[in-house]
Design a protein around this motif. Structure first.
Motif, PDB file in Angstrom:
ATOM      1  N   GLU A   9       0.822  -1.213   0.000  1.00 19.95           N
ATOM      2  CA  GLU A   9       0.000   0.000   0.000  1.00 19.95           C
ATOM      3  C   GLU A   9       0.854   1.260   0.000  1.00 19.95           C
ATOM      4  O   GLU A   9       0.519   2.247  -0.667  1.00 19.95           O
ATOM      5  N   ARG A  10       1.966   1.248   0.743  1.00 17.32           N
ATOM      6  CA  ARG A  10       2.841   2.419   0.767  1.00 17.32           C
ATOM      7  C   ARG A  10       3.455   2.679  -0.602  1.00 17.32           C
ATOM      8  O   ARG A  10       3.534   3.820  -1.060  1.00 17.32           O
ATOM      9  N   LEU A  11       3.902   1.620  -1.254  1.00 12.17           N
ATOM     10  CA  LEU A  11       4.483   1.780  -2.584  1.00 12.17           C
ATOM     11  C   LEU A  11       3.456   2.344  -3.560  1.00 12.17           C
ATOM     12  O   LEU A  11       3.772   3.226  -4.379  1.00 12.17           O
ATOM     13  N   GLN A  12       2.241   1.840  -3.487  1.00  9.73           N
ATOM     14  CA  GLN A  12       1.187   2.328  -4.376  1.00  9.73           C
ATOM     15  C   GLN A  12       0.878   3.799  -4.097  1.00  9.73           C
ATOM     16  O   GLN A  12       0.682   4.591  -5.039  1.00  9.73           O
ATOM     17  N   GLN A  13       0.863   4.167  -2.819  1.00 10.96           N
ATOM     18  CA  GLN A  13       0.591   5.560  -2.455  1.00 10.96           C
ATOM     19  C   GLN A  13       1.691   6.474  -2.984  1.00 10.96           C
ATOM     20  O   GLN A  13       1.426   7.561  -3.525  1.00 10.96           O
ATOM     21  N   TRP A  14       2.940   6.045  -2.832  1.00  5.38           N
ATOM     22  CA  TRP A  14       4.055   6.842  -3.343  1.00  5.38           C
ATOM     23  C   TRP A  14       3.975   6.987  -4.854  1.00  5.38           C
ATOM     24  O   TRP A  14       4.284   8.039  -5.398  1.00  5.38           O
ATOM     25  N   ARG A  15       3.580   5.925  -5.533  1.00  5.34           N
ATOM     26  CA  ARG A  15       3.475   5.970  -6.989  1.00  5.34           C
ATOM     27  C   ARG A  15       2.393   6.973  -7.407  1.00  5.34           C
ATOM     28  O   ARG A  15       2.599   7.769  -8.323  1.00  5.34           O
ATOM     29  N   VAL A  16       1.259   6.943  -6.728  1.00  4.48           N
ATOM     30  CA  VAL A  16       0.142   7.829  -7.068  1.00  4.48           C
ATOM     31  C   VAL A  16       0.491   9.287  -6.799  1.00  4.48           C
ATOM     32  O   VAL A  16       0.161  10.183  -7.584  1.00  4.48           O
ATOM     33  N   THR A  17       1.173   9.552  -5.672  1.00  2.30           N
ATOM     34  CA  THR A  17       1.481  10.937  -5.299  1.00  2.30           C
ATOM     35  C   THR A  17       2.722  11.480  -5.988  1.00  2.30           C
ATOM     36  O   THR A  17       3.017  12.675  -5.899  1.00  2.30           O
ATOM     37  N   GLY A  18       3.447  10.607  -6.690  1.00  2.24           N
ATOM     38  CA  GLY A  18       4.651  11.063  -7.372  1.00  2.24           C
ATOM     39  C   GLY A  18       5.859  11.201  -6.470  1.00  2.24           C
ATOM     40  O   GLY A  18       6.874  11.797  -6.866  1.00  2.24           O
ATOM     41  N   ALA A  19       5.774  10.659  -5.255  1.00  2.00           N
ATOM     42  CA  ALA A  19       6.905  10.714  -4.335  1.00  2.00           C
ATOM     43  C   ALA A  19       8.029   9.807  -4.829  1.00  2.00           C
ATOM     44  O   ALA A  19       7.819   8.925  -5.666  1.00  2.00           O
ATOM     45  N   ARG A  20       9.225  10.016  -4.306  1.00  2.00           N
ATOM     46  CA  ARG A  20      10.343   9.177  -4.711  1.00  2.00           C
ATOM     47  C   ARG A  20      10.075   7.736  -4.305  1.00  2.00           C
ATOM     48  O   ARG A  20       9.760   7.444  -3.154  1.00  2.00           O
ATOM     49  N   MET A  21      10.197   6.825  -5.250  1.00  2.00           N
ATOM     50  CA  MET A  21      10.037   5.403  -4.968  1.00  2.00           C
ATOM     51  C   MET A  21      11.355   4.846  -4.445  1.00  2.00           C
ATOM     52  O   MET A  21      12.435   5.261  -4.885  1.00  2.00           O
ATOM     53  N   PRO A  22      11.302   3.895  -3.524  1.00  2.00           N
ATOM     54  CA  PRO A  22      12.544   3.265  -3.084  1.00  2.00           C
ATOM     55  C   PRO A  22      13.168   2.459  -4.216  1.00  2.00           C
ATOM     56  O   PRO A  22      12.469   1.946  -5.089  1.00  2.00           O
ATOM     57  N   ASP A  23      14.480   2.390  -4.199  1.00  2.00           N
ATOM     58  CA  ASP A  23      15.181   1.551  -5.161  1.00  2.00           C
ATOM     59  C   ASP A  23      15.156   0.095  -4.715  1.00  2.00           C
ATOM     60  O   ASP A  23      15.111  -0.814  -5.541  1.00  2.00           O
ATOM     61  N   VAL A  24      15.171  -0.092  -3.386  1.00  2.00           N
ATOM     62  CA  VAL A  24      15.231  -1.441  -2.818  1.00  2.00           C
ATOM     63  C   VAL A  24      14.278  -1.545  -1.637  1.00  2.00           C
ATOM     64  O   VAL A  24      14.204  -0.634  -0.805  1.00  2.00           O
ATOM     65  N   VAL A  25      13.559  -2.658  -1.582  1.00  2.00           N
ATOM     66  CA  VAL A  25      12.734  -2.993  -0.414  1.00  2.00           C
ATOM     67  C   VAL A  25      13.470  -4.082   0.364  1.00  2.00           C
ATOM     68  O   VAL A  25      13.833  -5.120  -0.185  1.00  2.00           O
ATOM     69  N   LEU A  26      13.715  -3.826   1.649  1.00  2.00           N
ATOM     70  CA  LEU A  26      14.352  -4.805   2.527  1.00  2.00           C
ATOM     71  C   LEU A  26      13.228  -5.551   3.233  1.00  2.00           C
ATOM     72  O   LEU A  26      12.566  -5.009   4.119  1.00  2.00           O
ATOM     73  N   MET A  27      12.998  -6.803   2.835  1.00  2.00           N
ATOM     74  CA  MET A  27      11.774  -7.523   3.170  1.00  2.00           C
ATOM     75  C   MET A  27      12.011  -8.711   4.115  1.00  2.00           C
ATOM     76  O   MET A  27      12.795  -9.610   3.806  1.00  2.00           O
ATOM     77  N   ASP A  28      11.307  -8.717   5.246  1.00  2.00           N
ATOM     78  CA  ASP A  28      11.279  -9.910   6.094  1.00  2.00           C
ATOM     79  C   ASP A  28      10.342 -10.923   5.439  1.00  2.00           C
ATOM     80  O   ASP A  28       9.514 -10.562   4.600  1.00  2.00           O
ATOM     81  N   LEU A  29      10.463 -12.195   5.816  1.00  2.00           N
ATOM     82  CA  LEU A  29       9.568 -13.214   5.262  1.00  2.00           C
ATOM     83  C   LEU A  29       8.385 -13.496   6.167  1.00  2.00           C
ATOM     84  O   LEU A  29       7.259 -13.657   5.704  1.00  2.00           O
ATOM     85  N   GLN A  30       8.629 -13.558   7.476  1.00  2.00           N
ATOM     86  CA  GLN A  30       7.574 -13.915   8.434  1.00  2.00           C
ATOM     87  C   GLN A  30       6.815 -12.646   8.801  1.00  2.00           C
ATOM     88  O   GLN A  30       7.176 -11.932   9.729  1.00  2.00           O
ATOM     89  N   LEU A  31       5.744 -12.379   8.038  1.00  2.00           N
ATOM     90  CA  LEU A  31       4.988 -11.148   8.237  1.00  2.00           C
ATOM     91  C   LEU A  31       3.499 -11.446   8.364  1.00  2.00           C
ATOM     92  O   LEU A  31       3.001 -12.377   7.734  1.00  2.00           O
ATOM     93  N   PRO A  32       2.774 -10.659   9.162  1.00  2.00           N
ATOM     94  CA  PRO A  32       1.315 -10.822   9.226  1.00  2.00           C
ATOM     95  C   PRO A  32       0.637 -10.242   7.989  1.00  2.00           C
ATOM     96  O   PRO A  32       1.253  -9.521   7.211  1.00  2.00           O
ATOM     97  N   LYS A  33      -0.635 -10.582   7.821  1.00  2.00           N
ATOM     98  CA  LYS A  33      -1.498 -10.077   6.743  1.00  2.00           C
ATOM     99  C   LYS A  33      -1.072 -10.563   5.364  1.00  2.00           C
ATOM    100  O   LYS A  33      -1.853 -11.181   4.657  1.00  2.00           O
ATOM    101  N   MET A  34       0.143 -10.256   4.956  1.00  2.00           N
ATOM    102  CA  MET A  34       0.678 -10.743   3.696  1.00  2.00           C
ATOM    103  C   MET A  34       2.141 -11.096   3.944  1.00  2.00           C
ATOM    104  O   MET A  34       2.926 -10.231   4.334  1.00  2.00           O
ATOM    105  N   ASP A  35       2.499 -12.366   3.760  1.00  2.00           N
ATOM    106  CA  ASP A  35       3.874 -12.767   4.080  1.00  2.00           C
ATOM    107  C   ASP A  35       4.861 -12.205   3.060  1.00  2.00           C
ATOM    108  O   ASP A  35       4.494 -11.654   2.026  1.00  2.00           O
ATOM    109  N   GLY A  36       6.150 -12.356   3.379  1.00  2.00           N
ATOM    110  CA  GLY A  36       7.181 -11.741   2.564  1.00  2.00           C
ATOM    111  C   GLY A  36       7.275 -12.282   1.155  1.00  2.00           C
ATOM    112  O   GLY A  36       7.600 -11.536   0.228  1.00  2.00           O
ATOM    113  N   ILE A  37       6.999 -13.568   0.981  1.00  2.00           N
ATOM    114  CA  ILE A  37       7.054 -14.151  -0.367  1.00  2.00           C
ATOM    115  C   ILE A  37       5.979 -13.535  -1.259  1.00  2.00           C
ATOM    116  O   ILE A  37       6.248 -13.103  -2.382  1.00  2.00           O
ATOM    117  N   GLU A  38       4.759 -13.501  -0.755  1.00  2.00           N
ATOM    118  CA  GLU A  38       3.664 -12.941  -1.554  1.00  2.00           C
ATOM    119  C   GLU A  38       3.868 -11.452  -1.787  1.00  2.00           C
ATOM    120  O   GLU A  38       3.615 -10.937  -2.881  1.00  2.00           O
TER     121      GLU A  38
END
Length: 222
Positions: free
Chosen positions: A46-75
């Motif tokens: 959701e944050r990435l989508q919000q940044w894309r819509v508002t024209g904010a600087r997008m991150p070059d890299v996402v540092l992603m954990d795997l064990q995450l609630p709601k949507m896991d890191g793989i998905e």
């Protein structure tokens, strides 16, 4: 991007203390810039989508954990790579099993680093991803090499998560219930069940349940 550019990073981890440590480390690296933090995979998407819509600087890299609630890191990795192909994902996790590494790379991850790695290796992985390279933690690379040299079969071929799901299947839980129990998506639970059935060369959940009972993973019904 050029190797000399400052790399913008989004940190995704559900543990505040981990995010705080990464924030401090990234702030100490002049070639890296923390652009934001997310507490789970859905939040990251959701944050990435919000940044894309508002024209904010997008991150070059996402540092992603795997064990995450709601949507896991793989998905979450799969969604980020699909919707924002210019953004690279580096997995930073405590889990180094070959199956998790394969799943992350198959989802599009450009790096895989364990949380007990030296901080400089995290920076190396981030910079490598930003310049279009793939970096694997040295321990992970050795694990993959051993796996390729000596493939496993039967129960030993299952990941820790797949064995956990096998037990839940034997206890009669459906995919939705497994997902709720493990705080993962139903789609991820379904994929795990399919994978473990394939590895065990079984055609049904009933066969999986009988195997789990026979191997002593669960007690037989009374």
């Amino acid at each position: 991007m050029r190797a000399t550019d400052v790399v913008g990073v989004l940190v995704v981890d559900d543990h505040a203390i981990v995010r705080r440590g990464l924030r401090a480390y990234l702030d100490s690296e002049p070639a890296l810039k923390l652009l934001g933090e997310a507490v789970d995979g859905q939040d990251a998407v959701e944050r990435l989508q919000q940044w894309r819509v508002t024209g904010a600087r997008m991150p070059d890299v996402v540092l992603m954990d795997l064990q995450l609630p709601k949507m896991d890191g793989i998905e979450a990795t799969r969604v980020v790579v699909r919707d924002h192909p210019e953004v690279k994902v580096v997995v930073l996790t405590s889990f180094g099993e070959a199956e998790r590494v394969h799943a992350a790379l198959a989802a599009g991850a450009a790096g895989y680093v364990l949380k007990d790695a030296d901080p400089d290796e995290v920076a190396t992985a981030i910079r490598a991803a930003a310049t279009g390279e793939v970096h694997l933690d040295s321990a992970v690379a050795r694990q993959l090499a051993r796996r390729m040299a000596a493939p496993r079969t039967g129960l030993s071929s299952l990941t820790t998560r797949e064995r956990e799901i096998l037990v839940l299947v034997a206890q009669g839980l459906c995919n939705r219930e497994i997902a709720e129990h493990l705080v993962i998506s139903e789609r991820t639970a379904r994929t795990h069940v399919s994978n473990l059935l394939g590895k065990l060369q079984l055609s049904s959940r009933t066969q999986a349940a009988l195997l789990a009972i026979r191997e002593g993973l669960v007690a037989p019904p009374t």
